[in-house]
Design a protein around this motif. Structure first.
Motif, short mmCIF file in Angstrom:
data_model
loop_
_atom_site.label_atom_id
_atom_site.label_comp_id
_atom_site.label_asym_id
_atom_site.label_seq_id
_atom_site.Cartn_x
_atom_site.Cartn_y
_atom_site.Cartn_z
N PRO A 1 0.89 -1.07 0.16
CA PRO A 1 0.10 0.04 0.06
C PRO A 1 0.85 1.28 0.02
O PRO A 1 2.02 1.35 0.26
CB PRO A 1 -0.65 -0.17 1.28
CG PRO A 1 -0.73 -1.51 1.57
CD PRO A 1 0.46 -2.08 1.04
N ARG B 1 -4.40 2.29 -1.44
CA ARG B 1 -4.08 2.11 -0.20
C ARG B 1 -4.12 0.61 0.12
O ARG B 1 -3.64 0.31 1.33
CB ARG B 1 -5.34 2.76 0.65
CG ARG B 1 -5.52 4.14 0.52
CD ARG B 1 -4.07 4.72 1.06
NE ARG B 1 -4.37 6.23 0.98
CZ ARG B 1 -4.83 7.15 2.05
NH1 ARG B 1 -5.12 6.31 3.16
NH2 ARG B 1 -4.95 8.44 1.86
N SER B 2 -4.52 -0.26 -0.90
CA SER B 2 -4.29 -1.70 -0.37
C SER B 2 -4.67 -2.47 -1.90
O SER B 2 -5.10 -1.75 -2.71
CB SER B 2 -5.55 -2.09 0.36
OG SER B 2 -6.88 -1.88 -0.15
N GLU C 1 -6.82 -4.78 -2.29
CA GLU C 1 -8.25 -4.90 -2.36
C GLU C 1 -8.74 -3.62 -3.29
O GLU C 1 -9.67 -3.61 -4.16
CB GLU C 1 -8.82 -5.04 -1.10
CG GLU C 1 -8.45 -6.48 -0.38
CD GLU C 1 -7.33 -6.57 0.03
OE1 GLU C 1 -6.84 -7.73 0.28
OE2 GLU C 1 -6.67 -5.51 0.27
N GLU C 2 -8.28 -2.42 -2.90
CA GLU C 2 -8.66 -1.09 -3.53
C GLU C 2 -8.21 -1.06 -5.04
O GLU C 2 -9.03 -0.74 -5.85
CB GLU C 2 -8.05 0.02 -2.82
CG GLU C 2 -8.55 1.36 -3.06
CD GLU C 2 -8.30 2.51 -2.34
OE1 GLU C 2 -8.76 2.92 -1.31
OE2 GLU C 2 -6.99 2.83 -2.63
#
Length: 446
Positions: free
Chosen positions: A364, A382-383, A385-386
């Motif tokens: 991230p 940020r990740s 998943e994002e």
């Protein structure tokens, strides 16, 4: 004779193919010539307008240099240019975005929710840029006016082919096409935070280096038709449904007189020493009468309200009713049908296991891991998943052009998101991510 005929037929076929190719080339040359003619006309109009503003004595050799002219003349010329709409724009800053190229950049801000970007106000605009942002943190969304600086040309057409219409033509002013007479864009971005002279944004659809001309706060009471309608309706209800002390229904007056008579009779009985008990018939009759009166009054008010509602639809509306804004279904803004139900449907987005593993390797942007010298890192996201949600948002809207979608046989598609190069391919009603690799510049820096 037969060999000669076969030879003639082959030559005829070759000539036919050559003629077809020549026709296509001539058609392309005509399009290029038309674009050049339109661009030339625009340049000639701008030159003529500039020449027409020059005074008759300004062409002489002994004319005064512009730097020595009085300030009043320069201010009057700038005021005249402003009144005619001829202004020279200066960017207040440039976007730093997770989209580095046009390919794969969402066409609307709501398509890719996790998209992030930054805007730093330049010191050339304000000596203290952070002062211009004071108070902006009180808003959650901002309007951003920017320039489509990657159009490649300044020419525009009256009719365009939006990708969502799959090749159908509509007027350019009924679309959000970047190819416009004035290449200006307008987007609604979510305000994440403000740090000094830098504005951090979410839900953006602008690429790296986009020149920004202005920022304005989004105010629902002014910018949203639904909110404006609701506020107008509440104001109208407050003005027209205030209770008055002078107007009172005759039936209610009669009911009040009826209550007074009952109270007088009750006081007479009390003064005579004949106060009935709670279980006596007089008191029970009194309670029954009170309940019947209250039921009658409430039922009468309900009937009057229903009569007013039904009669208002049949009677002629008054002036106040005509001036009122419409409510209900008519209050919502209307849009083109192809926006809600486009010919191009949204796609299902899949990830191969290999692509999922490669995406999970990215660190991230706000966390420094122990293997930061080896593993790739996001700059904005940020990740992982994002990042996966952003990839799904981009591909589900089918970012390909109409030509690539309908005529090109190559199903592979490449685009860049933050610091990742994504490779995918399109099938029937789906898109599959094949590979997620760090960009070459980041590999070189590692």
């Amino acid at each position: 004779m037969s060999p000669v005929c076969d030879c003639c037929s082959e030559s005829f076929t070759e000539l036919k193919e050559q003629v077809s190719v020549m026709r296509k080339e001539i058609k392309n040359l005509r399009h290029m010539l038309d674009s050049a003619v339109r661009a030339n006309r625009k340049h000639m109009v701008s030159i003529q307008s500039a020449v027409s503003k020059i005074g008759p004595g300004e062409g002489k050799k002994n004319q005064t240099p512009p730097s020595l002219l009085p300030s009043s003349s320069s201010s009057s010329s700038s005021q005249s240019a402003l009144e005619h709409g001829n202004i020279q724009t200066v960017p207040i800053g440039y976007i730093t975005s997770c989209f580095s190229v046009k390919n794969g950049t969402p066409r609307q801000p709501t398509i890719c929710g996790p998209s992030r970007g930054e805007l730093r106000i330049q010191q050339s605009v304000f000596t203290n840029p952070q002062h211009a942002l004071v108070g902006l943190e009180q808003y959650s969304y901002v309007w951003i006016i920017f320039v489509f600086h990657k159009n490649g040309h300044l020419s525009s057409k009256a009719k365009v082919k939006p990708p969502r219409l799959n090749g159908q033509k509509v007027g350019v002013y009924s679309t959000r096409s970047p190819h416009r007479p004035n290449a200006l864009g307008l987007t609604l971005a979510k305000l994440d935070r403000i740090v000094g002279d830098t504005v951090h944004l979410l839900d953006i659809d602008m690429i790296e280096g986009t020149p920004v001309l202005d920022i304005k706060p989004y105010i629902p009471e002014y910018d949203s038709p639904q909110t404006r309608t609701r506020v107008d309706m509440e104001t109208y209800d407050l003005k027209t449904h205030q209770p008055t002390e002078t107007t009172m229904d005759e039936s209610k007056l009669s009911n009040i007189h009826h209550f007074d008579n009952i109270e007088i009779q009750f006081l007479k009985d009390k003064s005579a020493g004949e106060i009935p008990s709670v279980d006596s018939p007089g008191v029970s009759d009194l309670h029954t009468v009170l309940e019947e009166v209250m039921t009658y009054v409430s039922h009468r008010d309900l009937c009057q309200n229903e009569d007013q509602v039904s009669g208002s639809s049949l009677s002629k509306p008054s002036e106040t009713a005509v001036d009122r804004p419409c409510y209900g279904e008519d209050a919502y803004s209307s849009i083109a049908a192809w926006i809600r139900e486009p010919p191009v449907s949204s796609l299902e987005v899949r990830f191969t296991p290999h692509a999922e593993r490669e995406l999970a390797e990215f660190l991230p942007a706000h966390i420094s891991g122990p293997f930061e010298s080896v593993r790739p890192r996001f700059k904005f996201l940020r990740s992982p998943e994002e990042a996966a949600a952003a990839i799904r948002g981009v591909l589900s809207a089918d970012p390909r052009s109409v030509y690539r979608r309908t005529r090109c046989r190559d199903r592979l598609f490449f685009f860049t998101l933050d610091t990742a190069d994504i490779t995918c391919w399109f099938g029937q009603d789906f898109a599959e991510v094949l590979q997620v690799r760090p960009v070459e510049s980041q590999i070189a820096s590692i």
